[in-house]
Design a protein around this motif. Sequence first.
Motif, PDB file in Angstrom:
ATOM      1  N   THR A 176     -17.034  -5.887   8.454  1.00  0.00           N
ATOM      2  CA  THR A 176     -17.290  -5.394   9.816  1.00  0.00           C
ATOM      3  C   THR A 176     -16.882  -3.942  10.019  1.00  0.00           C
ATOM      4  OG1 THR A 176     -15.113  -6.030  10.651  1.00  0.00           O
ATOM      5  CG2 THR A 176     -16.861  -7.727  10.727  1.00  0.00           C
ATOM      6  N   GLY A 177     -16.022  -3.424   9.150  1.00  0.00           N
ATOM      7  CA  GLY A 177     -15.505  -2.075   9.315  1.00  0.00           C
ATOM      8  C   GLY A 177     -14.284  -2.001  10.216  1.00  0.00           C
ATOM      9  N   ALA A 178     -13.887  -3.125  10.810  1.00  0.00           N
ATOM     10  CA  ALA A 178     -12.687  -3.136  11.655  1.00  0.00           C
ATOM     11  C   ALA A 178     -11.477  -2.790  10.799  1.00  0.00           C
ATOM     12  CB  ALA A 178     -12.498  -4.510  12.304  1.00  0.00           C
ATOM     13  N   SER A 179     -10.582  -1.962  11.350  1.00  0.00           N
ATOM     14  CA  SER A 179      -9.404  -1.586  10.576  1.00  0.00           C
ATOM     15  C   SER A 179      -8.181  -1.497  11.472  1.00  0.00           C
ATOM     16  CB  SER A 179      -9.630  -0.253   9.858  1.00  0.00           C
ATOM     17  OG  SER A 179      -9.751   0.795  10.783  1.00  0.00           O
ATOM     18  N   THR A 180      -7.043  -1.517  10.835  1.00  0.00           N
ATOM     19  CA  THR A 180      -5.774  -1.359  11.527  1.00  0.00           C
ATOM     20  C   THR A 180      -4.843  -0.584  10.609  1.00  0.00           C
ATOM     21  OG1 THR A 180      -4.027  -2.502  12.762  1.00  0.00           O
ATOM     22  CG2 THR A 180      -4.701  -3.521  10.699  1.00  0.00           C
ATOM     23  N   ARG A 181      -3.863   0.053  11.200  1.00  0.00           N
ATOM     24  CA  ARG A 181      -2.831   0.732  10.423  1.00  0.00           C
ATOM     25  C   ARG A 181      -1.527  -0.024  10.595  1.00  0.00           C
ATOM     26  NH1 ARG A 181      -3.892   7.221  10.368  1.00  0.00           N
ATOM     27  NH2 ARG A 181      -5.960   7.034   9.416  1.00  0.00           N
ATOM     28  N   ALA A 182      -0.761  -0.049   9.514  1.00  0.00           N
ATOM     29  CA  ALA A 182       0.492  -0.790   9.536  1.00  0.00           C
ATOM     30  C   ALA A 182       1.579   0.020   8.859  1.00  0.00           C
ATOM     31  CB  ALA A 182       0.315  -2.130   8.825  1.00  0.00           C
ATOM     32  N   ASP A 183       2.743   0.047   9.477  1.00  0.00           N
ATOM     33  CA  ASP A 183       3.929   0.671   8.907  1.00  0.00           C
ATOM     34  C   ASP A 183       4.526  -0.312   7.907  1.00  0.00           C
ATOM     35  OD1 ASP A 183       6.390   1.787   8.281  1.00  0.00           O
ATOM     36  OD2 ASP A 183       7.066   1.962  10.363  1.00  0.00           O
ATOM     37  N   ALA A 184       4.610   0.081   6.642  1.00  0.00           N
ATOM     38  CA  ALA A 184       5.202  -0.762   5.606  1.00  0.00           C
ATOM     39  C   ALA A 184       6.340  -0.012   4.904  1.00  0.00           C
ATOM     40  CB  ALA A 184       4.128  -1.176   4.601  1.00  0.00           C
ATOM     41  N   GLY A 185       6.976   0.913   5.629  1.00  0.00           N
ATOM     42  CA  GLY A 185       7.984   1.783   5.038  1.00  0.00           C
ATOM     43  C   GLY A 185       9.405   1.297   5.187  1.00  0.00           C
ATOM     44  N   GLY A 186       9.653   0.043   4.858  1.00  0.00           N
ATOM     45  CA  GLY A 186      11.020  -0.470   4.911  1.00  0.00           C
ATOM     46  C   GLY A 186      11.827  -0.046   3.695  1.00  0.00           C
ATOM     47  N   THR A 187      13.088  -0.424   3.678  1.00  0.00           N
ATOM     48  CA  THR A 187      13.970  -0.180   2.545  1.00  0.00           C
ATOM     49  C   THR A 187      14.218  -1.513   1.859  1.00  0.00           C
ATOM     50  OG1 THR A 187      15.021   1.686   3.644  1.00  0.00           O
ATOM     51  CG2 THR A 187      16.254   0.656   1.848  1.00  0.00           C
ATOM     52  N   THR A 188      13.980  -1.546   0.547  1.00  0.00           N
ATOM     53  CA  THR A 188      14.072  -2.808  -0.181  1.00  0.00           C
ATOM     54  C   THR A 188      14.809  -2.609  -1.492  1.00  0.00           C
ATOM     55  OG1 THR A 188      11.933  -3.466   0.735  1.00  0.00           O
ATOM     56  CG2 THR A 188      12.722  -4.713  -1.151  1.00  0.00           C
ATOM     57  N   MET A 189      15.775  -3.498  -1.741  1.00  0.00           N
ATOM     58  CA  MET A 189      16.422  -3.569  -3.047  1.00  0.00           C
ATOM     59  C   MET A 189      15.821  -4.787  -3.737  1.00  0.00           C
ATOM     60  SD  MET A 189      20.445  -3.735  -4.114  1.00  0.00           S
ATOM     61  CE  MET A 189      20.715  -5.363  -3.416  1.00  0.00           C
ATOM     62  N   ILE A 190      15.337  -4.593  -4.966  1.00  0.00           N
ATOM     63  CA  ILE A 190      14.699  -5.685  -5.698  1.00  0.00           C
ATOM     64  C   ILE A 190      15.506  -6.000  -6.945  1.00  0.00           C
ATOM     65  CG2 ILE A 190      12.620  -6.484  -6.889  1.00  0.00           C
ATOM     66  CD1 ILE A 190      11.001  -4.527  -5.182  1.00  0.00           C
ATOM     67  N   ASP A 191      15.870  -7.280  -7.077  1.00  0.00           N
ATOM     68  CA  ASP A 191      16.495  -7.783  -8.298  1.00  0.00           C
ATOM     69  C   ASP A 191      15.413  -8.456  -9.125  1.00  0.00           C
ATOM     70  OD1 ASP A 191      19.080  -6.971  -7.711  1.00  0.00           O
ATOM     71  OD2 ASP A 191      19.664  -8.895  -6.840  1.00  0.00           O
ATOM     72  N   TYR A 192      15.213  -7.981 -10.362  1.00  0.00           N
ATOM     73  CA  TYR A 192      14.251  -8.575 -11.295  1.00  0.00           C
ATOM     74  C   TYR A 192      15.025  -9.519 -12.205  1.00  0.00           C
ATOM     75  CZ  TYR A 192      11.417  -4.641  -9.745  1.00  0.00           C
ATOM     76  OH  TYR A 192      10.727  -3.727  -8.978  1.00  0.00           O
ATOM     77  N   HIS A 193      14.681 -10.799 -12.161  1.00  0.00           N
ATOM     78  CA  HIS A 193      15.399 -11.808 -12.937  1.00  0.00           C
ATOM     79  C   HIS A 193      14.753 -11.975 -14.316  1.00  0.00           C
ATOM     80  CE1 HIS A 193      17.385 -12.517  -9.159  1.00  0.00           C
ATOM     81  NE2 HIS A 193      16.235 -12.789  -8.588  1.00  0.00           N
ATOM     82  N   ALA A 194      15.545 -12.411 -15.281  1.00  0.00           N
ATOM     83  CA  ALA A 194      15.086 -12.538 -16.666  1.00  0.00           C
ATOM     84  C   ALA A 194      13.901 -13.500 -16.811  1.00  0.00           C
ATOM     85  CB  ALA A 194      16.243 -13.004 -17.555  1.00  0.00           C
ATOM     86  N   ASP A 195      13.763 -14.472 -15.903  1.00  0.00           N
ATOM     87  CA  ASP A 195      12.671 -15.446 -16.005  1.00  0.00           C
ATOM     88  C   ASP A 195      11.358 -14.949 -15.406  1.00  0.00           C
ATOM     89  OD1 ASP A 195      13.165 -15.543 -13.272  1.00  0.00           O
ATOM     90  OD2 ASP A 195      13.502 -17.711 -13.205  1.00  0.00           O
ATOM     91  N   GLY A 196      11.315 -13.701 -14.938  1.00  0.00           N
ATOM     92  CA  GLY A 196      10.102 -13.148 -14.345  1.00  0.00           C
ATOM     93  C   GLY A 196      10.049 -13.256 -12.834  1.00  0.00           C
ATOM     94  N   SER A 197      11.001 -13.929 -12.235  1.00  0.00           N
ATOM     95  CA  SER A 197      11.069 -14.012 -10.778  1.00  0.00           C
ATOM     96  C   SER A 197      11.773 -12.767 -10.251  1.00  0.00           C
ATOM     97  CB  SER A 197      11.811 -15.279 -10.348  1.00  0.00           C
ATOM     98  OG  SER A 197      13.168 -15.226 -10.763  1.00  0.00           O
ATOM     99  N   MET A 198      11.739 -12.594  -8.933  1.00  0.00           N
ATOM    100  CA  MET A 198      12.436 -11.464  -8.321  1.00  0.00           C
ATOM    101  C   MET A 198      12.883 -11.821  -6.913  1.00  0.00           C
ATOM    102  SD  MET A 198       9.279  -8.814  -7.552  1.00  0.00           S
ATOM    103  CE  MET A 198       8.380  -9.050  -9.063  1.00  0.00           C
TER     104      MET A 198
END
Length: 172
Positions: free
Chosen positions: A93-115
Amino acid sequence: MRRLTTVAVASVMALSAATPASAAEPSAAQGAWRPAPQASYDLPAGARCDFAVHTQPVVDEVRKLVLDTYPDGRPKRELYAGDLILEITNTQTGASTRADAGGTTMIDYHADGSMTWYAVGPVMAGFRAGGGTLPRGLYILDGVYTLDIAADGYKTVDMIQGSTRDLCADVA
């Protein structure tokens, strides 16, 4: 678990607040902040929304800092911060929206592939059908929360304080 999450989120906030502006500049030094650009992408109808969508960054100042690594050099813990505004478009349809996705995130990557993501502020997350604690869709998660992503991709959101915004509904 909530106490652990609260301590981790407080650590993320302290790390991001304590970083001087000059530290955000990329450098060749180990442990330096580096750009972490978000690529544009397309999703077919049914993958996240009932219709095909295109997602494109409009503002992308996200940077990352490797906080810890595994012995082989793979990241074990990273911190992401910076402005990110995304434009999500319904390609039918061409409909669009803008979204703020600029949060602060700490990511732990686990040995089994999860996070595990410890987040403060808005982040965009997509959920496939049956793939998590939210229905299929594209969401802005905003507030203080954790997002556990299992090795098989199943996502569990633990919203401590905040909200979700259904981007598919915004452009339907």
